[in-house]
Design an enzyme around this catalytic site. Structure first.
Site, PDB file in Angstrom:
ATOM      1  N   LYS A   1       6.776  -5.996  -2.106  1.00 36.25           N
ATOM      2  CA  LYS A   1       7.120  -5.022  -3.091  1.00 36.25           C
ATOM      3  C   LYS A   1       8.553  -5.140  -3.471  1.00 36.25           C
ATOM      4  O   LYS A   1       9.176  -5.030  -4.442  1.00 36.25           O
ATOM      5  CB  LYS A   1       6.584  -3.626  -2.514  1.00 36.25           C
ATOM      6  CG  LYS A   1       5.181  -3.278  -2.496  1.00 36.25           C
ATOM      7  CD  LYS A   1       4.617  -1.832  -1.781  1.00 36.25           C
ATOM      8  CE  LYS A   1       3.331  -2.049  -1.635  1.00 36.25           C
ATOM      9  NZ  LYS A   1       2.960  -0.943  -0.740  1.00 36.25           N
TER      10      LYS A   1
ATOM     11  N   ASP B   1       3.616  -6.322   3.364  1.00 34.01           N
ATOM     12  CA  ASP B   1       3.587  -5.774   2.169  1.00 34.01           C
ATOM     13  C   ASP B   1       4.780  -5.160   1.531  1.00 34.01           C
ATOM     14  O   ASP B   1       5.056  -5.122   0.389  1.00 34.01           O
ATOM     15  CB  ASP B   1       2.121  -4.711   2.612  1.00 34.01           C
ATOM     16  CG  ASP B   1       2.041  -3.755   1.445  1.00 34.01           C
ATOM     17  OD1 ASP B   1       1.120  -4.278   0.537  1.00 34.01           O
ATOM     18  OD2 ASP B   1       2.388  -2.477   1.310  1.00 34.01           O
TER      19      ASP B   1
END
Ligand SMILES: NC(=O)c1ccc[n+]([C@@H]2O[C@H](COP(=O)([O-])OP(=O)(O)OC[C@H]3O[C@@H](n4cnc5c(N)ncnc54)[C@H](OP(=O)(O)O)[C@@H]3O)[C@@H](O)[C@H]2O)c1
Ligand SMILES: NC(=O)c1ccc[n+]([C@@H]2O[C@H](COP(=O)([O-])OP(=O)(O)OC[C@H]3O[C@@H](n4cnc5c(N)ncnc54)[C@H](OP(=O)(O)O)[C@@H]3O)[C@@H](O)[C@H]2O)c1
Lengths: 420, 420
Positions: B200, B196
């Site tokens: 980003k 994750d």
């Protein structure tokens, strides 16, 4: 590629940085916006000064104002009324305006907004130099009701306090050091008496709440009276001392104030040290966000000025102060209504009955003590340091003025609000 | 006042918050933009689920796509390929797109940008929820060459590490607690293995550098292998352990990586604790700026989604990834070229000659030890913990694979890079 000509009024610390960055980072900037930002002219006061900038210069503002090829004018001359006159002329000539002038905006931001509705006016650089806090409030957090905002808005005073706290320096020594390092001006008044932070707080309050207030309408106190006892007391009880600008929504009223506070060491904003700035904003949906960075300096401030040029080049269209329609339901809160815990320092001749008298004055004013520290009397003078439970600001004023009038008081009382 | 109709695809945690905030803070938002943003329709997968939102619902995406009155579509359904298909259709229908889907953008942000040049696409919510970091990079810092960027981009893993550091919890207990508090999903893989945060980081790297890389191109390591010895060692030497996403410019190459680091306790970003996110960005002109706030949660993420709606309503026009013209001179740096100090943990049977052998392997690979800690042997197994001076990543890999093949090694070596 489209060319956008830019005129710079004032080529001092910030102005000369703006010109250099536009020239040196030109390729990066045109890649980002698909247009070329070209500084073509600058205006200064004294043409005889030596400068290392490469641009056409004049000491006549009309050199820029009357040049029809210039689309954007950057005001970096400083001052209040004269700068406002210049800003008005820029708008009247239908040019876009960018300014870093927080003093002028503290008084005239609403006047400027009224002159031409929806005319591009950028002022990112006016608050906290390189930190994009104006855009954060205007755009990033625009879905939120702002519950509160607290900022370390002045690097000079933060530097001085940090030196006092971390290196046990006296106020005077810390100020001298700040001057040597170029963090404080020869005349540091506006930085240490809270005025500069006050100007910035008023600008932020307009963006957060649409509230029109002037410096004289709000509490603005500086850091001049803080001494080593205060720092030591704060440390003992887990606090640091910071100069904060605070805006807070309480029902339909807005509290605006700049003053030193005792603040819990563990809070994120308490960790903003040295010459850096930091702002914590609490929104009803997003919770707390915090922004940290250099608050001043030619290059950092110029970076913000140029971000405004970029937004204008991209054709972004939004009301200067973030509200197309002003919400008039919010009113400035009365100063006496503040509620807070307080730290109080008293200096009294060491006599019997002193403590009893002080206690009775406090309790008559509904003030109760939370923590108390009495320093051993020296030369017959005792220092009484204590914190109160939540009290009304007006009660504190009443109590302290009665205490100060007692003959056992050696020098005027001093208090610092405690921020929670 | 102009009305802008909005369709919401996916009304789960974030989608339902978006709908509620648009309804509840409607007056504030229209005051800010001079237009009304009205959510008229939402699409979900399972129509039989109970929901407390007040909006027309369907399980057919065409309910929104085919509605010509809808100007802006928000994609909040999650997933990669299916969401990308939906996003393409939104653009083909000439509607503006807003998405919070970092996984989809990690793979398809350049595909999306290519479909329609200068078509409004907002994705502020895809990185660090409520923190306006996308706008900061795209606008606020746009005058700067970004020298580096380091972020605590995943709240779940930061929460776990904080519990391990501050409360001496084991990894498993901290994870369990995160799940109970709703900070971690039932399947927490993407959060703790670094994926994750990797998604980003790739999005931020596009904004900072215009660099097109996919998850498989960069180093992505998680926090699963960190144990109590590592935490204790870090603490002993003045570090904390954080999972950082790092982007760094070195000459004309960009280093991109996500992994745990040992980081100096006193750095501002080291103070970002618990479930909060924080990003430090260093620009060539502005110096360091840091952004802090909630990285997830329905309302914080929705706040960012709505900030995109507001920018679109204000007619701001800029390239999706911040560059009108992409700068192709920057290349992704080879993984083996990383230079860093390293913390290394070895677990060896307590025999004579072990240290000599390890030392010789290290020195053969040009790795020199800076600080060393040997824990007393327990059950005949010794833990060797040490840090190195600056070394080449490829040398570390070589040395550790040779060390791991020795018969005195009890379990595989583990290293953490030290961030300076
Ligand atoms: N310095 C910072 O870090 C900082 C940070 C945030 C905001 N600001 C704001 O930015 C503005 C500029 O600050 P600064 O530090 O760059 O000031 P500065 O170094 O004193 O520069 C002022 C410039 O304006 C020129 N000037 C002054 N009065 C003029 C007049 N009547 N006509 C034409 N030119 C005039 C001066 O000319 P000469 O060069 O001939 O004297 C000089 O070039 C101020 O509003 C300040 O509050 C500064
Ligand atoms: N949650 C956060 O804090 C957060 C933070 C940042 C970014 N994001 C991103 O935001 C997006 C949404 O996250 P979330 O937490 O809101 O997810 P969620 O609670 O699982 O909601 C997903 C929604 O999409 C609907 N949906 C799924 N597949 C669909 C399909 N094929 N057709 C129509 N509807 C479909 C679901 O319908 P049902 O309700 O019928 O199941 C549900 O309403 C994700 O990309 C996530 O990565 C989330």
């Amino acid at each position: 590629m489209r060319e956008i000509k830019v005129g710079v009024i004032g080529a001092g610390v910030v102005g000369s940085s703006v010109i250099k960055i536009l020239q040196e980072n030109q390729e990066l900037i045109s890649n980002r916006i698909g247009a070329r930002l070209i500084p073509t002219k600058a205006v200064v006061k004294d043409l005889t000064k030596k400068r290392d900038i490469n641009i056409a210069l004049s000491d006549d503002i009309n050199f820029i104002l009357e040049d029809e090829s210039i689309e954007i004018v950057i005001e970096l001359m400083g001052g209040v009324e004269q700068a406002f006159e210049v800003a008005k002329k820029v708008l009247e000539k239908n040019k876009s305006l960018v300014t870093a002038n927080k003093a002028m905006l503290a008084y005239h931001r609403y006047d400027l907004q009224k002159i031409k509705k929806n005319h591009p006016i950028g002022f990112e650089a006016s608050v906290c130099g390189g930190i994009p806090i104006i855009k954060a409030l205007k755009d990033g957090l625009a879905a939120n009701h702002i519950l509160s905002l607290r900022g370390i808005l002045n690097g000079t005073s933060n530097y001085i306090l940090t030196q006092m706290i971390q290196n046990a320096m006296s106020f005077d020594d810390a100020l001298k050091q700040a001057q040597i390092l170029g963090y404080a001006e020869a005349d540091p008044t506006l930085d240490i008496d809270g005025s500069d932070a006050g100007h910035k707080l008023l600008i932020l309050a307009s963006l957060a709440y649409g509230i029109d207030a002037k410096p004289q309408d709000i509490i603005i106190e500086g850091i001049e009276k803080i001494n080593a006892s205060d720092i030591a007391f704060a440390n003992e009880f887990g606090f640091v001392i910071k100069l904060l600008g605070i805006a807070k929504k309480i029902d339909n009223e807005i509290e605006l104030r700049v003053h030193p506070v005792l603040i819990d060491k563990d809070k994120m904003i308490a960790k903003v040290d040295g010459v850096m700035n930091g702002i914590s904003v609490v929104g009803d949906r997003v919770g707390e966000t915090l922004y940290y960075g250099a608050g001043a300096g030619g290059d950092a401030t110029a970076s913000a000025v140029i971000s405004d040029l970029i937004e204008i080049a991209r054709g972004k269209n939004s009301a200067m102060l973030g509200f197309e329609k002003s919400d008039n339901s919010l009113k400035l809160r009365d100063k006496g209504k503040i509620q807070s815990r307080y730290y109080i320092r008293l200096s009294a001749y060491d006599k019997t009955g002193v403590l009893a008298k002080i206690s009775s004055i406090l309790s008559k004013n509904n003030i109760s003590i939370q923590a108390f520290l009495q320093k051993q009397a020296k030369d017959g003078i005792a220092k009484l340091l204590f914190t109160t439970h939540i009290s009304q600001e007006s009660s504190i004023h009443n109590a302290l003025s009665e205490i100060d009038s007692q003959d056992f008081i050696e020098s005027k009382s001093f208090f610092i609000r405690i921020d929670e």
